[in-house]
Enzyme design. Structure first.
Site, PDB file in Angstrom:
ATOM      1  N   GLU A 215       0.814  -1.210   0.000  1.00 20.45           N
ATOM      2  CA  GLU A 215       0.000   0.000   0.000  1.00 20.45           C
ATOM      3  C   GLU A 215       0.851   1.265   0.000  1.00 20.45           C
ATOM      4  O   GLU A 215       0.514   2.257  -0.653  1.00 20.45           O
ATOM      5  CB  GLU A 215      -0.946   0.009   1.205  1.00 20.45           C
TER       6      GLU A 215
ATOM      7  N   ASP B  31      -5.834  -8.712  -7.817  1.00 26.02           N
ATOM      8  CA  ASP B  31      -6.061  -7.897  -9.008  1.00 26.02           C
ATOM      9  C   ASP B  31      -4.791  -7.359  -9.675  1.00 26.02           C
ATOM     10  O   ASP B  31      -4.511  -7.617 -10.852  1.00 26.02           O
ATOM     11  CB  ASP B  31      -7.008  -6.737  -8.679  1.00 26.02           C
TER      12      ASP B  31
ATOM     13  N   GLU C  90     -19.055  -2.208  -2.767  1.00 23.15           N
ATOM     14  CA  GLU C  90     -17.808  -2.963  -2.665  1.00 23.15           C
ATOM     15  C   GLU C  90     -17.955  -4.389  -3.195  1.00 23.15           C
ATOM     16  O   GLU C  90     -17.049  -4.918  -3.826  1.00 23.15           O
ATOM     17  CB  GLU C  90     -17.325  -2.976  -1.215  1.00 23.15           C
TER      18      GLU C  90
ATOM     19  N   GLU D 195     -11.441   2.364  -9.980  1.00 26.20           N
ATOM     20  CA  GLU D 195     -11.230   1.321 -10.986  1.00 26.20           C
ATOM     21  C   GLU D 195     -12.236   1.381 -12.143  1.00 26.20           C
ATOM     22  O   GLU D 195     -11.868   1.198 -13.308  1.00 26.20           O
ATOM     23  CB  GLU D 195     -11.271  -0.054 -10.315  1.00 26.20           C
TER      24      GLU D 195
END
Length: 520
Positions: free
Chosen positions: A66, A178, A273, A292
């Site tokens: 992150e 992902d 979500e 996204e």
């Protein structure tokens, strides 16, 4: 909204502390947004603030992945490097203390995305500094995760960095896995090394076979070793995948999968979500302003120039302004159905969400005219690497071909015309080529449950592609002693596992010699 920092009272609050570490995250994460959207004066002022005020010498435990995707320089990379030490597989520990290294009690379980999505930033840092240790560590981690894929070429979601055993075996295009696909393809584009493309193409083929459903619209969670369905939901993070498909050149698949997320947004005026595609309802209801879906919309517009994607962008802007705009920024939606807001705005709202919206409409922006090995990271940071930093494999014909494809996706390709695709669209005198007027748009709305009409049959002239093969003549015995081939044997391997969608219209002939299959 109030300013936010690490949770000192609860160091184990990873929901906050994985990202926030008291180093002015939003300022650092949005520097290139200012470079793209702001003035030279604003950008220089922000850079000066970072130099004068930002320090990573903090007694805070953060997630390696992150923080890496949001801010990376030599000082920070050296503080993250202990995560790669004392690990038998080369897969890094998920978290480090920026001042003290890896805590003795740190877990050995990490997600696939966290382990395999470091190569762009670490690789770029090595090329620019001449110190190979960063790229070497990130590349080893990626290859280690990839080497532990199943015989189906699928990876799981969570792995143990010491044993190499999979902890969570779900394979998908969404949360926890992902960006590993994204970084395989983009590492090839940025660095020109074919081994990254080889990884991606094998992984992509497996996703198309086992993760994508029979309709071609939904990418599910399946078991990495069997391909069997493990859950009925898709998550908002997987909305990045149509954009990656565009980058790879699979525009047809990208259009289909994007339409699913478009209809979910259209139904809830945000992207929950998680969405349950079986019950056609929300599974997890919060929306933290994720980028996204907007990212994929941007890629599809640059590739197709279809005004539909500008209309999608307009819809998103209106909903963000109407539902999330507050006096000092934008608030995350705690519940997309009730509209309840949360006192939180993630840094990716400025780093990605607004940046992709801006570039979607500023079609003449210089960023939209860049070519060659220019990519966005998974946090929306623009990376360019001059050719003298590339390795020799970038000059191969295969590398030049993909770099050319990537270049075309930034606005230089011809307008997409679905009339060229007979299996999706049958042109008439009035050739309405925009996506909403194509038949697959209606099918996607059925998947999401935007209306209650009965689900139409799959057809090459109706709602989506149907598998087809050359005409076959065969005998079917219904109780007679006559030896006959089975339907499965005649049709071959394509339908061995499933007869879903197989229909026959049988017509009896005048002679007693069987039936004629008129349509199927």
């Amino acid at each position: 909204m109030n300013g936010r920092g690490s949770d000192k009272a609860n160091p184990d609050n990873i929901n906050v502390n994985d990202v926030l570490g008291d180093y002015s995250l939003t300022l650092v994460d949005t520097l290139d947004t200012l470079a793209i959207m702001g003035t030279q004066e604003q950008f220089e002022k922000a850079v000066r603030q970072v130099i004068d005020t930002v320090s990573f010498h903090q007694n805070n435990k953060v997630q390696v992945f992150e923080l890496n995707i949001r801010a990376l320089a030599i000082n920070l990379a050296n503080r993250l490097m202990p995560a790669f030490e004392s690990t038998r597989t080369g897969i890094p520990y998920p978290r480090v203390n920026l001042r003290r290294g890896v805590p003795p009690t740190e877990t050995t379980e990490t997600c696939t995305a966290g382990a395999g999505s470091l190569i762009l930033e670490f690789g770029l840092l090595s090329r620019l500094t001449g110190d190979e240790k960063y790229e070497r560590a990130a590349k080893r981690a990626l290859k280690s995760v990839w080497d532990k894929r199943s015989h189906l070429s699928l990876m799981g979601n969570v792995i143990d960095i010491q044993t190499g055993n999979w902890i969570h075996t779900a394979s998908s295009t969404g949360a926890g896995i992902d960006s590993v696909f994204e970084y395989m393809l983009k590492a090839y584009i940025l660095f020109g090394e074919e081994e990254y493309l080889d990884m991606f193409e094998e992984a992509y083929r497996a996703l198309m076979i086992y993760v994508r459903d029979a309709s071609g619209y939904v990418y599910r969670n399946v078991h990495m070793s069997t391909g069997s369905l493990m859950s009925y939901w898709i998550d908002s993070l997987s909305a990045f995948f149509p954009g990656l498909q565009v980058l790879y050149g699979d525009v047809q698949s990208a259009i289909k999968s994007h339409l699913v997320y478009y209809n979910i947004w259209r139904r809830y005026h945000a992207l929950p979500e998680r969405f349950d595609f079986y019950h056609k309802e929300v599974d997890l209801s919060f929306y933290p302003l994720r980028p996204e879906f907007i990212e994929s919309t941007y890629y599809l517009y640059t590739a197709t120039k279809d005004p539909f994607y500008l209309e999608v962008g307009e819809m998103i802007i209106q909903d963000l302004n109407n539902r999330t705009r507050v006096p000092c920024g934008f608030a995350s939606i705690a519940d997309v159905q009730s509209g309840k807001l949360e006192d939180r705005m993630e840094s990716f709202m400025l780093s990605e969400t607004l940046k992709y919206l801006y570039l979607l409409f500023d079609t003449d922006h210089s960023v939209n005219k860049l070519d060659s090995n220019t990519i966005f990271t998974t946090e929306g940071h623009l990376l360019l690497l001059p050719r003298h930093y590339l390795k020799l494999t970038q000059s191969s014909p295969r590398a030049r071909r993909l770099i050319s494809i990537q270049s075309n996706s930034f606005g230089t390709c011809s307008r997409y015309n679905p009339a060229n695709y007979q299996s999706l669209y049958t042109p008439s005198k009035l050739d309405m080529t925009s996506v909403p007027y194509q038949p697959q748009a209606d099918y996607a709305s059925h998947i999401v449950g935007c209306h209650n009409l009965p689900l139409p049959p799959l057809s090459s002239y109706a709602y989506c592609d149907s598998p087809w093969t050359t005409a076959k003549r065969f005998d079917i015995s219904f109780g007679s002693l006559k030896k006959a081939n089975s339907v499965i044997e005649v049709l071959g391997d394509y339908l061995v596992k499933s007869l879903s969608g197989l229909k026959f219209e049988l017509s009896g002939g005048k002679r007693n010699d069987g039936f004629v299959v008129k349509r199927g």
